[in-house]
Design a protein around this motif. Structure first.
Motif, PDB file in Angstrom:
ATOM      1  N   ASP A 129       1.421   7.712 -14.133  1.00 16.88           N
ATOM      2  CA  ASP A 129       0.355   6.872 -13.595  1.00 16.88           C
ATOM      3  C   ASP A 129      -0.700   6.613 -14.659  1.00 16.88           C
ATOM      4  OD1 ASP A 129       1.318   6.575 -10.983  1.00 16.88           O
ATOM      5  OD2 ASP A 129       0.530   8.526 -10.401  1.00 16.88           O
ATOM      6  N   VAL A 130      -1.163   5.378 -14.688  1.00 11.73           N
ATOM      7  CA  VAL A 130      -2.219   4.980 -15.610  1.00 11.73           C
ATOM      8  C   VAL A 130      -3.391   4.456 -14.796  1.00 11.73           C
ATOM      9  CG1 VAL A 130      -2.873   3.371 -17.431  1.00 11.73           C
ATOM     10  CG2 VAL A 130      -0.634   4.442 -17.480  1.00 11.73           C
TER      11      VAL A 130
ATOM     12  N   ILE B 183       0.847  -1.205   0.000  1.00 11.40           N
ATOM     13  CA  ILE B 183       0.000   0.000   0.000  1.00 11.40           C
ATOM     14  C   ILE B 183       0.878   1.249   0.000  1.00 11.40           C
ATOM     15  CG2 ILE B 183      -1.648   1.343   1.365  1.00 11.40           C
ATOM     16  CD1 ILE B 183      -2.780  -1.401   2.328  1.00 11.40           C
ATOM     17  N   ALA B 184       1.908   1.229   0.825  1.00 11.37           N
ATOM     18  CA  ALA B 184       2.816   2.381   0.892  1.00 11.37           C
ATOM     19  C   ALA B 184       3.507   2.628  -0.441  1.00 11.37           C
ATOM     20  CB  ALA B 184       3.858   2.164   1.990  1.00 11.37           C
ATOM     21  N   ALA B 185       3.646   1.569  -1.239  1.00  7.06           N
ATOM     22  CA  ALA B 185       4.292   1.680  -2.551  1.00  7.06           C
ATOM     23  C   ALA B 185       3.274   1.874  -3.680  1.00  7.06           C
ATOM     24  CB  ALA B 185       5.129   0.429  -2.821  1.00  7.06           C
ATOM     25  N   ASP B 186       2.016   2.164  -3.329  1.00  6.52           N
ATOM     26  CA  ASP B 186       0.949   2.371  -4.313  1.00  6.52           C
ATOM     27  C   ASP B 186       0.702   1.130  -5.174  1.00  6.52           C
ATOM     28  OD1 ASP B 186       0.377   4.959  -3.521  1.00  6.52           O
ATOM     29  OD2 ASP B 186       1.746   5.871  -4.974  1.00  6.52           O
ATOM     30  N   ASN B 187       0.925  -0.045  -4.615  1.00  7.41           N
ATOM     31  CA  ASN B 187       0.641  -1.278  -5.358  1.00  7.41           C
ATOM     32  C   ASN B 187      -0.706  -1.833  -4.888  1.00  7.41           C
ATOM     33  OD1 ASN B 187       0.483  -3.736  -6.609  1.00  7.41           O
ATOM     34  ND2 ASN B 187       2.558  -4.379  -6.098  1.00  7.41           N
ATOM     35  N   PHE B 188      -1.766  -1.377  -5.559  1.00  9.40           N
ATOM     36  CA  PHE B 188      -3.123  -1.790  -5.205  1.00  9.40           C
ATOM     37  C   PHE B 188      -3.642  -2.862  -6.159  1.00  9.40           C
ATOM     38  CE2 PHE B 188      -2.589   2.472  -3.491  1.00  9.40           C
ATOM     39  CZ  PHE B 188      -3.080   2.327  -2.202  1.00  9.40           C
ATOM     40  N   ASP B 189      -2.748  -3.550  -6.819  1.00  4.19           N
ATOM     41  CA  ASP B 189      -3.130  -4.555  -7.809  1.00  4.19           C
ATOM     42  C   ASP B 189      -3.841  -5.740  -7.164  1.00  4.19           C
ATOM     43  OD1 ASP B 189      -2.130  -4.916 -10.879  1.00  4.19           O
ATOM     44  OD2 ASP B 189      -2.470  -6.864  -9.938  1.00  4.19           O
ATOM     45  N   PHE B 190      -4.854  -6.264  -7.852  1.00  5.23           N
ATOM     46  CA  PHE B 190      -5.583  -7.444  -7.375  1.00  5.23           C
ATOM     47  C   PHE B 190      -4.713  -8.689  -7.471  1.00  5.23           C
ATOM     48  CE2 PHE B 190      -8.865 -10.698  -9.097  1.00  5.23           C
ATOM     49  CZ  PHE B 190      -8.857 -11.421  -7.913  1.00  5.23           C
ATOM     50  N   LEU B 191      -4.135  -8.944  -8.625  1.00  3.75           N
ATOM     51  CA  LEU B 191      -3.373 -10.173  -8.825  1.00  3.75           C
ATOM     52  C   LEU B 191      -1.967 -10.102  -8.237  1.00  3.75           C
ATOM     53  CD1 LEU B 191      -4.346 -11.086 -12.510  1.00  3.75           C
ATOM     54  CD2 LEU B 191      -5.379 -11.889 -10.377  1.00  3.75           C
ATOM     55  N   HIS B 192      -1.345  -8.930  -8.267  1.00  2.00           N
ATOM     56  CA  HIS B 192       0.072  -8.836  -7.918  1.00  2.00           C
ATOM     57  C   HIS B 192       0.370  -7.908  -6.744  1.00  2.00           C
ATOM     58  CE1 HIS B 192       0.442 -10.928 -11.657  1.00  2.00           C
ATOM     59  NE2 HIS B 192       0.114  -9.877 -12.387  1.00  2.00           N
ATOM     60  N   GLY B 193      -0.643  -7.410  -6.062  1.00  2.00           N
ATOM     61  CA  GLY B 193      -0.401  -6.439  -5.008  1.00  2.00           C
ATOM     62  C   GLY B 193      -1.252  -6.623  -3.773  1.00  2.00           C
TER      63      GLY B 193
ATOM     64  N   GLN C 257       2.078  -1.031 -10.538  1.00  2.74           N
ATOM     65  CA  GLN C 257       2.349  -2.096 -11.496  1.00  2.74           C
ATOM     66  C   GLN C 257       2.116  -1.649 -12.937  1.00  2.74           C
ATOM     67  OE1 GLN C 257       2.965  -5.798 -10.819  1.00  2.74           O
ATOM     68  NE2 GLN C 257       3.870  -4.698  -9.097  1.00  2.74           N
ATOM     69  N   ILE C 258       1.329  -0.585 -13.122  1.00  7.15           N
ATOM     70  CA  ILE C 258       0.953  -0.158 -14.465  1.00  7.15           C
ATOM     71  C   ILE C 258       1.312   1.313 -14.642  1.00  7.15           C
ATOM     72  CG2 ILE C 258      -0.917   0.009 -16.146  1.00  7.15           C
ATOM     73  CD1 ILE C 258      -2.483  -1.982 -14.507  1.00  7.15           C
ATOM     74  N   LYS C 259       2.284   1.563 -15.483  1.00 14.27           N
ATOM     75  CA  LYS C 259       2.659   2.936 -15.824  1.00 14.27           C
ATOM     76  C   LYS C 259       2.985   3.001 -17.319  1.00 14.27           C
ATOM     77  CE  LYS C 259       4.533   4.444 -11.331  1.00 14.27           C
ATOM     78  NZ  LYS C 259       3.644   5.588 -11.107  1.00 14.27           N
ATOM     79  N   ILE C 260       2.800   4.168 -17.922  1.00 14.75           N
ATOM     80  CA  ILE C 260       3.186   4.410 -19.306  1.00 14.75           C
ATOM     81  C   ILE C 260       4.119   5.605 -19.324  1.00 14.75           C
ATOM     82  CG2 ILE C 260       2.404   5.076 -21.605  1.00 14.75           C
ATOM     83  CD1 ILE C 260      -0.177   3.615 -21.116  1.00 14.75           C
TER      84      ILE C 260
END
Length: 391
Positions: free
Chosen positions: A182-183, A119-129, A175-178
């Motif tokens: 932020d994406v 969470i502190a690293a902004d990883n709110f991913d369902f599968l990987h976070g 996990q997702i950036k372009i």
């Protein structure tokens, strides 16, 4: 159709029977096989299946005890949350003969602390976070008071980290950036839909109901704010974006329909939120978009070219089954039958080409995900394996 589906399920089961892997993970390895075989055993009651499943569980535990790095981190896809989810689910269905709480207690603490870091690293991913841990804890909390405490702590931190914008909320995903930016993903697998569905699942059991409700309604407001006008004359069928940059200068809205992304993701979210919060407007909008989506069947309108679960025919079939269970509309039942038939037709092309060679045990991209869907179709039992994937 069931006899034909059973014939193809038998072929997939043969592929899985001959499959060997050193990968222990939930989405690509032994834990996924264990999860599948426990449901196949429920249907067939074949003693050999129970023995095979127990042997695979023993191999996973042996690797853990030996310090072999077959599981990595806390994620649902390849780490501890996937291990916990599989064991907890099999325990609840009475498949395991040992006390799961004893095995999972230390894991739960590790997952809680890891989720805080994610969470502190902004990883709110369902599968990987972090959200994969929350998903597992929501299922696990019923047998562990300590997990309920962990869950409420994580939910509060997740909700307070939502980004407020234009009267709505969205979540970052490292996990997702372009190009380093932020994406915002709208999908179930990595985006807003999956996060909000997980929060909906936790709502009834959390002490943070008002906070959860505020974030869910704000999250839905953000999604609806970006609804797109479709234009059949231009072959534009999607009501909702795929992804967009956080500054909203670019919006991607391909015609894909699948488990991972697409309009049916948002339809399911609207149904569940509408029922939970008694909002008929959300239900009616979901009906409109969902029924319209059932008319999308060819490759151009769906981008479906394979039988696979993630973004293929099997995932759409299971999605239609879930929507039918949610709402009972005949269009969803017909959609289920259509996409089961498409799954079988595609399998007839794919299996002779051995397209699943080497990824038989990959739930999202391989043979086992298709097998899960066909197993539910041919079985008289109501199987709940798809809860792992929010369906």
């Amino acid at each position: 159709m069931q006899q034909i589906a059973q014939k193809h399920l038998n072929k997939l089961n043969l592929l899985l029977e001959n499959y060997r892997t050193t990968n222990d993970t939930f989405l690509k390895g032994k834990l996924g096989l264990i999860y599948y075989y426990s449901h196949l055993y429920k249907v067939t009651e074949a003693p050999a299946l129970k023995c095979k499943t127990e042997d695979l569980i023993g191999e996973v535990f042996a690797n853990i005890n030996a310090g072999v790095p077959a599981l990595m981190g806390a994620s649902l896809s390849s780490g501890g949350a996937g291990f916990g989810y599989a064991l907890n689910a099999m325990s609840l269905q009475g498949f395991l003969q040992f006390e799961v709480n004893d095995e999972l207690e230390n894991l739960d603490e590790f997952l809680y602390r890891s989720a805080l870091d994610l969470i502190a690293a902004d990883n709110f991913d369902f599968l990987h976070g972090a959200l994969g841990v929350v998903h597992y804890f929501t299922e696990r909390m019923h047998t562990s008071p300590q997990v309920a405490v962990y869950l409420d702590s994580l939910i509060e931190k997740i909700c307070l980290n939502a980004v407020e914008e234009d009267g709505g909320y969205w979540f970052k995903n490292s996990q997702i950036k372009i190009d380093g930016e932020d994406v915002i993903s709208f999908g179930l697998s990595h985006g807003q839909c999956g996060i909000l569905l997980i929060l909906l699942n936790a709502y009834a059991h959390s002490v943070h109901k008002e906070l959860i409700r505020k974030v869910i309604t704000g999250g839905i407001h953000f999604i609806l704010k970006h609804k797109i006008d479709i234009d059949f004359s231009l072959n534009e069928y999607s009501f909702f974006p795929f992804i967009m940059k956080s500054d909203a200068r670019e919006i991607s809205a391909p015609n894909r329909m699948g488990w991972c992304y697409g309009d049916l993701n948002e339809v399911l979210l609207l149904y569940r939120a509408g029922k939970l919060f008694n909002d008929d407007n959300l239900l009616m909008l979901a009906d409109l978009i969902g029924v319209q989506s059932m008319m999308r069947q060819d490759e151009n309108a769906t981008m479906v070219i394979s039988s696979g679960f993630c973004h293929g025919a099997a995932g759409l079939a299971q999605f239609c089954k879930t929507l039918y269970n949610e709402r009972g509309l005949e269009q969803y039942r017909k959609g289920y039958e259509y996409w089961i038939e498409r799954t079988i037709i595609l399998l007839e092309e794919e299996l002779p080409q051995n397209i699943y060679a080497g990824k038989e045990g990959d739930v999202l991209e391989g043979a086992i995900g298709v097998a899960f869907t066909l197993l539910s179709y041919v079985s008289e039992h109501e199987l709940n394996w798809s809860k792992a994937f929010l369906l």
